[in-house]
Write a protein that holds these residues in place. Structure first.
Motif, short mmCIF file in Angstrom:
data_model
loop_
_atom_site.label_atom_id
_atom_site.label_comp_id
_atom_site.label_asym_id
_atom_site.label_seq_id
_atom_site.Cartn_x
_atom_site.Cartn_y
_atom_site.Cartn_z
N TYR A 193 -13.00 3.49 0.32
CA TYR A 193 -11.76 3.65 1.07
C TYR A 193 -11.15 2.26 1.30
N ALA A 201 -6.35 5.11 5.17
CA ALA A 201 -7.10 4.56 4.03
C ALA A 201 -6.74 5.30 2.75
N ARG A 202 -6.83 4.56 1.65
CA ARG A 202 -6.58 5.13 0.33
C ARG A 202 -7.92 5.30 -0.38
N PRO A 203 -8.32 6.53 -0.74
CA PRO A 203 -9.58 6.71 -1.45
C PRO A 203 -9.43 6.36 -2.94
N TRP A 227 -16.81 3.96 2.65
CA TRP A 227 -17.18 4.58 1.40
C TRP A 227 -17.89 5.90 1.68
N SER A 228 -17.91 6.74 0.68
CA SER A 228 -18.69 7.96 0.69
C SER A 228 -19.29 8.09 -0.71
N GLU A 260 0.84 -1.19 0.00
CA GLU A 260 0.00 0.00 0.00
C GLU A 260 0.87 1.24 0.00
N TRP A 310 -17.83 4.34 7.66
CA TRP A 310 -16.43 4.15 8.06
C TRP A 310 -16.35 2.88 8.89
N THR A 349 -22.05 8.04 4.00
CA THR A 349 -20.65 7.80 4.31
C THR A 349 -20.61 6.74 5.40
N ALA A 352 -16.41 7.72 -3.48
CA ALA A 352 -15.16 6.99 -3.30
C ALA A 352 -15.37 5.83 -2.35
N GLN A 393 -11.77 6.84 -6.38
CA GLN A 393 -13.00 7.39 -6.94
C GLN A 393 -13.76 6.33 -7.71
#
Length: 146
Positions: A141, A45-47, A70-71, A35, A110, A108, A139, A49
């Motif tokens: 995550y 975390a890595r977003p 996610w969002s 990562e 988490w 969203t 996105a 899209q």
């Protein structure tokens, strides 16, 4: 068949010499680089899209990892949206999550630090037809190295 151990003795200033297990060292390095972004270890975390956004993709990951959130939002405000998140490179794997979005609504979620593990990749499917909006953006995550 892989190596179980590859030991080497190297000179050091403090102790005179030290043993290095190269297989163990390489495994740790490989995990740490799993990562990274431009060689920098991501600890958060890595977003990625997904959806209707410019440059977004539906295949968020092509390898194993962790979904930690996610969002997402339905962007038109005129129809509800449905998003399914799958373990795999398409919608043929195990369903990990189903997100229902109202007209113009967002959600969203988490789930860090643990999240949900996936084995075969991560595919984000936006369901269309039957009055559902195809204009969902946002996105997912993905968990970073620990």
């Amino acid at each position: 068949m892989g190596l179980n151990s590859a030991m080497a003795t190297v000179p050091t200033k403090e102790k005179g010499s030290d043993e290095i297990d190269f297989v163990r060292w390489f495994s740790q390095l490989e995990g740490n680089l799993a990562e990274t972004l431009n060689g920098v270890l991501l600890r958060a975390a890595r977003p990625v899209q997904v959806g209707a956004a410019s440059g977004a993709q539906n295949l968020a990951s092509t390898s194993a990892g962790r979904l930690v959130g996610w969002s997402l939002r339905e962007a038109t405000g005129t129809a509800p949206g449905v998003v399914r998140i799958w373990d795999g490179r398409d919608n043929g794997g195990a369903l990990l999550a189903c997100v229902n979005l109202g007209q113009g609504a967002s959600e969203t979620q988490w789930m860090a630090p643990g999240g949900v593990s996936f084995q075969h990749g991560l595919y984000v499917e936006i369901i269309t037809g039957a009055g559902l909006s195809d204009d969902v953006e946002g996105a997912v995550y993905l968990g970073g190295a620990e």
